[in-house]
Design a protein around this motif. Structure first.
Motif, PDB file in Angstrom:
ATOM      1  N   GLY A 141       0.821  -1.213   0.000  1.00  0.00           N
ATOM      2  CA  GLY A 141       0.000   0.000   0.000  1.00  0.00           C
ATOM      3  C   GLY A 141       0.851   1.257   0.000  1.00  0.00           C
ATOM      4  O   GLY A 141       0.598   2.193  -0.763  1.00  0.00           O
ATOM      5  N   TYR A 142       1.884   1.261   0.851  1.00  0.00           N
ATOM      6  CA  TYR A 142       2.800   2.408   0.893  1.00  0.00           C
ATOM      7  C   TYR A 142       3.531   2.579  -0.443  1.00  0.00           C
ATOM      8  O   TYR A 142       3.709   3.694  -0.926  1.00  0.00           O
ATOM      9  N   ALA A 143       3.950   1.456  -1.028  1.00  0.00           N
ATOM     10  CA  ALA A 143       4.728   1.508  -2.276  1.00  0.00           C
ATOM     11  C   ALA A 143       3.936   2.118  -3.424  1.00  0.00           C
ATOM     12  O   ALA A 143       4.522   2.727  -4.321  1.00  0.00           O
ATOM     13  N   VAL A 144       2.625   1.945  -3.413  1.00  0.00           N
ATOM     14  CA  VAL A 144       1.823   2.494  -4.506  1.00  0.00           C
ATOM     15  C   VAL A 144       1.193   3.845  -4.164  1.00  0.00           C
ATOM     16  O   VAL A 144       0.401   4.373  -4.937  1.00  0.00           O
ATOM     17  N   GLY A 145       1.532   4.386  -2.994  1.00  0.00           N
ATOM     18  CA  GLY A 145       1.135   5.755  -2.696  1.00  0.00           C
ATOM     19  C   GLY A 145       0.069   5.963  -1.652  1.00  0.00           C
ATOM     20  O   GLY A 145      -0.406   7.084  -1.474  1.00  0.00           O
ATOM     21  N   TYR A 146      -0.345   4.912  -0.954  1.00  0.00           N
ATOM     22  CA  TYR A 146      -1.343   5.058   0.109  1.00  0.00           C
ATOM     23  C   TYR A 146      -0.633   5.105   1.457  1.00  0.00           C
ATOM     24  O   TYR A 146       0.134   4.209   1.784  1.00  0.00           O
ATOM     25  N   SER A 147      -0.900   6.128   2.245  1.00  0.00           N
ATOM     26  CA  SER A 147      -0.277   6.238   3.567  1.00  0.00           C
ATOM     27  C   SER A 147      -1.153   5.637   4.658  1.00  0.00           C
ATOM     28  O   SER A 147      -0.719   5.505   5.797  1.00  0.00           O
ATOM     29  N   ASP A 148      -2.372   5.243   4.299  1.00  0.00           N
ATOM     30  CA  ASP A 148      -3.320   4.685   5.256  1.00  0.00           C
ATOM     31  C   ASP A 148      -3.755   3.302   4.759  1.00  0.00           C
ATOM     32  O   ASP A 148      -4.382   3.183   3.698  1.00  0.00           O
ATOM     33  N   LEU A 149      -3.415   2.251   5.522  1.00  0.00           N
ATOM     34  CA  LEU A 149      -3.721   0.891   5.110  1.00  0.00           C
ATOM     35  C   LEU A 149      -5.219   0.665   4.940  1.00  0.00           C
ATOM     36  O   LEU A 149      -5.649   0.007   3.999  1.00  0.00           O
ATOM     37  N   THR A 150      -6.028   1.224   5.817  1.00  0.00           N
ATOM     38  CA  THR A 150      -7.480   1.057   5.723  1.00  0.00           C
ATOM     39  C   THR A 150      -8.000   1.635   4.413  1.00  0.00           C
ATOM     40  O   THR A 150      -8.835   1.024   3.732  1.00  0.00           O
ATOM     41  N   HIS A 151      -7.509   2.800   4.039  1.00  0.00           N
ATOM     42  CA  HIS A 151      -7.926   3.423   2.783  1.00  0.00           C
ATOM     43  C   HIS A 151      -7.489   2.570   1.588  1.00  0.00           C
ATOM     44  O   HIS A 151      -8.265   2.358   0.646  1.00  0.00           O
ATOM     45  N   PHE A 152      -6.254   2.084   1.628  1.00  0.00           N
ATOM     46  CA  PHE A 152      -5.751   1.208   0.565  1.00  0.00           C
ATOM     47  C   PHE A 152      -6.644  -0.018   0.412  1.00  0.00           C
ATOM     48  O   PHE A 152      -7.066  -0.357  -0.697  1.00  0.00           O
ATOM     49  N   GLU A 153      -6.961  -0.671   1.520  1.00  0.00           N
ATOM     50  CA  GLU A 153      -7.796  -1.872   1.465  1.00  0.00           C
ATOM     51  C   GLU A 153      -9.200  -1.562   0.940  1.00  0.00           C
ATOM     52  O   GLU A 153      -9.770  -2.339   0.168  1.00  0.00           O
ATOM     53  N   ARG A 154      -9.751  -0.426   1.345  1.00  0.00           N
ATOM     54  CA  ARG A 154     -11.091  -0.034   0.902  1.00  0.00           C
ATOM     55  C   ARG A 154     -11.112   0.210  -0.610  1.00  0.00           C
ATOM     56  O   ARG A 154     -11.998  -0.284  -1.320  1.00  0.00           O
ATOM     57  N   ILE A 155     -10.138   0.951  -1.111  1.00  0.00           N
ATOM     58  CA  ILE A 155     -10.068   1.241  -2.553  1.00  0.00           C
ATOM     59  C   ILE A 155      -9.786  -0.043  -3.329  1.00  0.00           C
ATOM     60  O   ILE A 155     -10.391  -0.293  -4.380  1.00  0.00           O
ATOM     61  N   PHE A 156      -8.881  -0.872  -2.820  1.00  0.00           N
ATOM     62  CA  PHE A 156      -8.555  -2.129  -3.486  1.00  0.00           C
ATOM     63  C   PHE A 156      -9.805  -2.988  -3.640  1.00  0.00           C
ATOM     64  O   PHE A 156     -10.095  -3.503  -4.718  1.00  0.00           O
ATOM     65  N   LYS A 157     -10.573  -3.135  -2.564  1.00  0.00           N
ATOM     66  CA  LYS A 157     -11.777  -3.956  -2.605  1.00  0.00           C
ATOM     67  C   LYS A 157     -12.832  -3.356  -3.534  1.00  0.00           C
ATOM     68  O   LYS A 157     -13.501  -4.074  -4.271  1.00  0.00           O
TER      69      LYS A 157
ATOM     70  N   GLY B 229     -13.072  -6.083  -6.068  1.00  0.00           N
ATOM     71  CA  GLY B 229     -14.080  -6.978  -5.520  1.00  0.00           C
ATOM     72  C   GLY B 229     -13.569  -7.904  -4.445  1.00  0.00           C
ATOM     73  O   GLY B 229     -14.303  -8.759  -3.962  1.00  0.00           O
ATOM     74  N   THR B 230     -12.311  -7.760  -4.078  1.00  0.00           N
ATOM     75  CA  THR B 230     -11.717  -8.603  -3.044  1.00  0.00           C
ATOM     76  C   THR B 230     -10.697  -7.799  -2.251  1.00  0.00           C
ATOM     77  O   THR B 230     -10.270  -6.737  -2.689  1.00  0.00           O
ATOM     78  N   THR B 231     -10.318  -8.310  -1.107  1.00  0.00           N
ATOM     79  CA  THR B 231      -9.325  -7.619  -0.288  1.00  0.00           C
ATOM     80  C   THR B 231      -7.923  -7.954  -0.795  1.00  0.00           C
ATOM     81  O   THR B 231      -7.731  -8.973  -1.480  1.00  0.00           O
TER      82      THR B 231
END
Length: 74
Positions: free
Chosen positions: A33-49, A53-55
């Motif tokens: 998540g950090y490597a692709v530019g997200y500083s917040d893991l929760t936000h990364f997981e939310r956008i990814f899903k 469609g999956t975590t």
């Protein structure tokens, strides 16, 4: 040109890169998540899903259980 807002386009590009990185177990999901530019893991997981469609963890488990030819690897 893409029909997407800047933020939507950026999220798609980031998540596509994250999917590639998740195929390699060398990086943790947090580091991915950090490597692709997200500083917040929760936000990364939310956008990814939202976009896949999956975590991220489920994506990694599925991709690691596929044979190499199914992962788009040579």
């Amino acid at each position: 040109m893409t029909g997407l807002t800047y933020q939507s386009y950026l999220n798609r590009v980031r998540i596509e890169q994250a999917k590639k990185l998740l195929n390699d177990d060398a990086l943790s999901i947090t580091d991915t998540g950090y490597a692709v530019g997200y500083s917040d893991l929760t936000h990364f997981e939310r956008i990814f899903k939202k976009l896949t469609g999956t975590t991220p963890s489920r994506f990694r488990r599925r991709s690691s259980s596929l044979p190499p030819s199914s992962q788009g690897l040579p």
